[in-house]
Enzyme design. Structure first.
Site, mmCIF file in Angstrom:
data_model
loop_
_atom_site.group_PDB
_atom_site.id
_atom_site.type_symbol
_atom_site.label_atom_id
_atom_site.label_comp_id
_atom_site.label_asym_id
_atom_site.label_seq_id
_atom_site.Cartn_x
_atom_site.Cartn_y
_atom_site.Cartn_z
ATOM 1 N N THR B 522 33.474 22.308 26.900
ATOM 2 C CA THR B 522 33.659 22.219 25.718
ATOM 3 C C THR B 522 34.698 20.877 25.330
ATOM 4 O O THR B 522 35.126 20.958 24.191
ATOM 5 C CB THR B 522 34.163 23.635 25.211
ATOM 6 O OG1 THR B 522 33.194 24.659 25.394
ATOM 7 C CG2 THR B 522 34.115 23.605 23.737
ATOM 8 N N HIS B 523 34.766 20.153 26.339
ATOM 9 C CA HIS B 523 35.633 19.123 26.083
ATOM 10 C C HIS B 523 34.984 17.717 25.548
ATOM 11 O O HIS B 523 34.661 16.861 26.112
ATOM 12 C CB HIS B 523 36.264 18.738 27.632
ATOM 13 C CG HIS B 523 36.727 19.772 28.435
ATOM 14 N ND1 HIS B 523 37.042 19.739 29.837
ATOM 15 C CD2 HIS B 523 37.170 20.810 28.102
ATOM 16 C CE1 HIS B 523 37.606 20.873 30.031
ATOM 17 N NE2 HIS B 523 37.751 21.730 29.122
ATOM 18 N N LEU B 524 34.960 18.105 24.012
ATOM 19 C CA LEU B 524 34.459 17.039 23.331
ATOM 20 C C LEU B 524 35.439 16.175 22.931
ATOM 21 O O LEU B 524 36.535 16.650 22.634
ATOM 22 C CB LEU B 524 33.777 17.583 22.173
ATOM 23 C CG LEU B 524 32.490 18.438 22.616
ATOM 24 C CD1 LEU B 524 32.118 19.418 21.597
ATOM 25 C CD2 LEU B 524 31.266 17.512 22.659
#
Lengths: 216, 595
Positions: B522-524
């Protein structure tokens, strides 16, 4: 391991709803019709067969788990973005059909049985295991379509729920007797390894435990 | 809609989003004597209610029914690989898992807590210094942050003390003090807590990496290695490696979260008000669009209301911040054809692949033991720690064993070694062997920013409130694929030194597009980036909108390109950095902080 193994084995055989293990009442599905239920039992038995490595999906009550899940918001599609338009695209852009899990099961099972009847003259549940495996592999590899639904969509839904049912906390109706966890070596809700974290390479001595306190 | 909205009593500051960034900004603004309303679109959450043992450690609910995650039925994004495609809705959770509810992604995160490498903060300048401007591939929008490590250091330090971060320093005040990461810069102080113990797989990885000649270190973890009271007086318990971090509200109060480390203090502050189940529709601007006057939102009863405020701080998740700017007309939307405009520009992800190593069957790897932020890493191929010249790519990747606790359903889904069927007796044998005797090694690489990778508003699909969904145009590029493949080969060397029975090296493949169906991370990041040039950044170096000076936007949206590290430590430091400049300068002299 620790206690209660007899109770676990008992509920495995009787397949009664969780929390009602004392009465030997066979589980009566609420969502699936008798024909669908027969498919589900047969398919689950092939996806996780009982063998020398541990219990199969039927002993783990995976069909019961899936039927119970059909009553949850998830199965009604409440967790998915279900607004149209529904436009099909490349597979890697993900699921784009208007069907919630309940619809996927209705359409998928009907489709599988129709293919079974066309090819082999009997519904899926009435076929020999080898033929059932062929049909499941066909569905897995996208060899069929059920109306506007590729068979992979149904197969992936079924397999995902079967894995959930085999290895979830028994509170959800699957993993009966903690059989899935014991097979894997997963301690479940023990969830405290402060004195185990640096016992390198050793085999964990305690059996699995569930949220409700059932042990294996 | 805002014309008909009920107007509430004005406050000094309205904060949009109740995660880490929002909680930090709310704490700082109330300390400065400002009245704060924090709006959170999801429900209120606390560890006492959402993290109660044993009911909360239910893998089906936590990781497969996404109890703490975004409700996609109301709002999602559309995704495509390139601008010639029709973007389609992200209908089911898979590739990334944004949070929802008080605490945000800070409640369900794992806990890896890094400082940004100094070179990553000035990557464009550094690459040109070392390799020349021609080294930057055509179409890569490589940029500097506009802020240095030295400037951020006090705020990295503050965040670690608030989070109760466990780790071992390498250098403090210029002196080598321990066995920390030899590539990490000097610190003003030690980590507040000693490093977590190595789980067995991390212990093996550390030994093997050393044998190969790399420089392993303990991952900095916001999972408390012992009991801790942070500077706010919030208490944490010692992590017991239960393995229920990512996707759960830590029942041990060991994983740092806004809910444990900040909100217990903030909730009691008379200048603070939290409103849950309030979905912000837009930031209201004055007639000339140069000043925000407040926000309009749908409240918990479904009524549309306007909250007037002197300042608006956007602290929603990365892409929600970008979307709110687009919906509100703050900053010029990005135009990929002309590479102009800034809101939506430089959208980036994390370039992570996971490889597997099988050990002898006499060895139990005990993968259920874990801490979300714990593990052992080496940085020999991260950032500018190695010579990219002969390799011909920009970016790098730490390599680590970060065993966060593998649970049974996830193990069943992962199955056996490559080539094993996904079901049947062969699957069973494979999954048992894999669960009991294998381990996972990640290459957690950076993803660079590209001219044709961006965010804008979707022309077709709408959210439950009738507003356009955000559209992602994203794909993997050759530079990043080559970086991944180079670093993953190093995993092969380490696996060999571990005495692997079998190894599966997972590499990104050329021509294989980004797949929204497979969980990655989820590292956007990016989309409303910070910088010193209003032509290439939506925010100045203080996270302030160049165009609307009383709007600050805090989050991973500010990263000009991806980094090899996890984003939360940097987001927290940026929040404290922005808050410092708001408190010391902006509040007494409201206006642009950079000219």
């Amino acid at each position: 391991m620790q206690g209660l193994a007899g109770i676990a084995a008992c509920s495995t055989v009787l397949a009664s709803p969780p929390g009602h293990a004392s009465r030997p009442v066979p589980y009566a599905p609420r969502f699936f019709t008798p024909v669908e239920w027969a498919f589900l039992i047969a398919a689950c038995d092939r996806l996780i067969p009982a063998d020398e490595n541990g219990p199969g999906a039927l002993a783990l009550d995976v069909p019961r788990f899936i039927d119970m899940q059909m009553d949850t918001p998830y199965a009604h599609g409440a967790q998915w973005y279900m607004q149209g338009p529904f436009v099909q695209g490349p597979d890697n852009l993900g699921y784009q059909l208007p069907y919630a899990p309940r619809d996927l099961y209705r359409r998928g099972i009907a489709g599988m049985n129709a293919h079974a009847a066309t090819r082999h003259g009997a519904p899926f549940a009435g076929l020999a295991p080898a033929l059932q495996d062929d049909l499941l592999r066909g569905a897995e590899n996208g060899g069929m379509t059920f109306g506007d639904m590729p068979s992979t969509v149904f197969f992936d839904q079924l397999l995902a729920n079967v894995m959930e049912g085999g290895f979830c906390d028994p509170i959800h109706g699957g993993n009966t007797g903690l059989g899935g966890w014991t097979m894997l070596g997963f301690p479940g809700a023990r969830a405290d390894f402060m004195d185990w974290v640096d016992q390198y390479g050793a085999h964990y001595p305690l059996g699995s435990v569930s949220i409700s306190g059932e042990t294996a | 809609m805002s014309d008909d909205a009920r107007r509430l009593h004005p406050v000094d500051v309205v904060i949009v989003g109740g995660g880490w960034a929002g909680s930090i900004m709310a704490k700082e603004m109330t300390e400065a004597g400002r009245s704060v309303v924090m709006l959170e679109r999801g429900p209120d959450r606390s560890t006492a209610a959402d993290g109660a043992y044993p009911a909360s450690i239910d893998e089906l609910e936590g990781n497969f029914r996404y109890k703490l995650f975004q409700d996609l039925s109301k709002n999602t994004v559309t995704i495509r690989n390139n601008s010639h495609q029709t973007a389609l809705p992200y209908r089911r959770m898979a590739a990334f898992l944004p949070g929802e509810g008080v605490g945000g992604a800070g409640l369900h995160w794992s806990g890896v807590h890094f400082r940004m490498p100094p070179d990553d903060l000035r990557l464009r300048t550094r690459v040109i210094e070392k390799y020349g401007a021609k080294f930057i591939p055509e179409g890569m929008n490589l940029q500097d942050y506009g802020v240095s490590y030295e400037e951020l250091e006090p705020f990295f330090d503050k965040a670690e003390k608030v989070f109760g971060t466990s780790g071992e320093a390498y250098m403090v005040k210029g002196q080598v003090v321990g066995k920390g990461n030899v590539f990490s810069p000097s610190r003003s102080d030690h980590f507040p807590l000693p490093a977590l113990k190595d789980v067995y797989t991390a212990h093996l990885f550390r030994k093997a990496a050393e044998e190969v000649g790399f420089h392993p270190y303990s991952l900095p973890a916001a999972n408390a290695s012992r009991q801790y009271i942070n500077p706010y007086g919030a208490q944490m318990g010692p992590c017991n490696f239960c393995g229920y971090c990512s996707g759960y509200a830590c029942y041990m109060y060991s994983k740092a979260s806004p809910n444990v480390n900040i909100l217990p203090v903030l909730r009691r502050h008379p200048l603070f008000e939290l409103r849950a189940n309030c979905h912000v529709l837009k930031v209201e601007l004055d007639a000339d669009g140069r000043r925000a006057t407040g926000v309009t939102y749908t409240d918990s009863d479904g009524k549309v209301v306007t909250q007037p405020a002197e300042m608006v701080i956007l602290t929603a998740f990365q892409f929600h911040n970008v979307r709110l700017m687009l919906l509100s007309g703050i900053g010029r939307p990005y135009d990929p054809v002309h590479n102009e405009g800034v809101v939506g520009r430089n959208f980036v992800y994390q370039n992570v692949t996971t490889s597997n190593v099988w050990l002898d069957r006499s060895i139990d790897t005990n993968q259920y033991v874990g801490a979300g932020g714990g593990g052992v890493a080496f940085d020999d191929f991260n950032s500018e720690n190695f010579d990219h010249g002969p390799l011909g790519f920009v970016g790098g990747s730490p390599v680590w064993v970060n065993q966060a606790g593998v649970k049974a359903i996830a193990a069943a889904h992962s199955g056996g070694p490559p080539g094993t069927p996904r079901w049947g007796s062969a699957w069973k044998a494979g999954v048992i062997d894999t669960y009991r005797h294998s381990l996972r090694i990640d290459a957690h690489g950076a993803n660079m920013a590209y001219r044709d990778v961006y965010l804008d508003l979707d022309p077709t699909w709408k959210d439950a409130y009738g507003q356009p969904l955000l559209r992602m145009t994203f794909d993997w590029k050759d530079n990043d694929i080559r970086m991944n493949r180079y670093v993953v080969d190093k995993i092969g060397d380490v696996a060999k030194a571990m005495g692997a029975r079998r190894v599966n090296l997972t590499k990104r493949e050329f021509g294989r597009p980004f797949d929204t169906r497979q969980y990655q991370t989820t590292h956007l990041g990016g989309g409303a980036v910070m910088g010193t040039d209003p032509g290439t950044s939506a925010l100045n170096r203080y996270l302030q909108s160049w165009d609307v000076h009383n709007v600050f936007v805090i989050g991973a949206n500010a990263f000009p390109q991806g980094t090899g590290y996890n984003p939360t430590g940097m987001v927290a430091a940026l929040a404290y950095w922005a808050a410092h400049h708001i408190r010391t300068t902006y509040l007494s002299h409201p206006g642009p902080l950079a000219g």
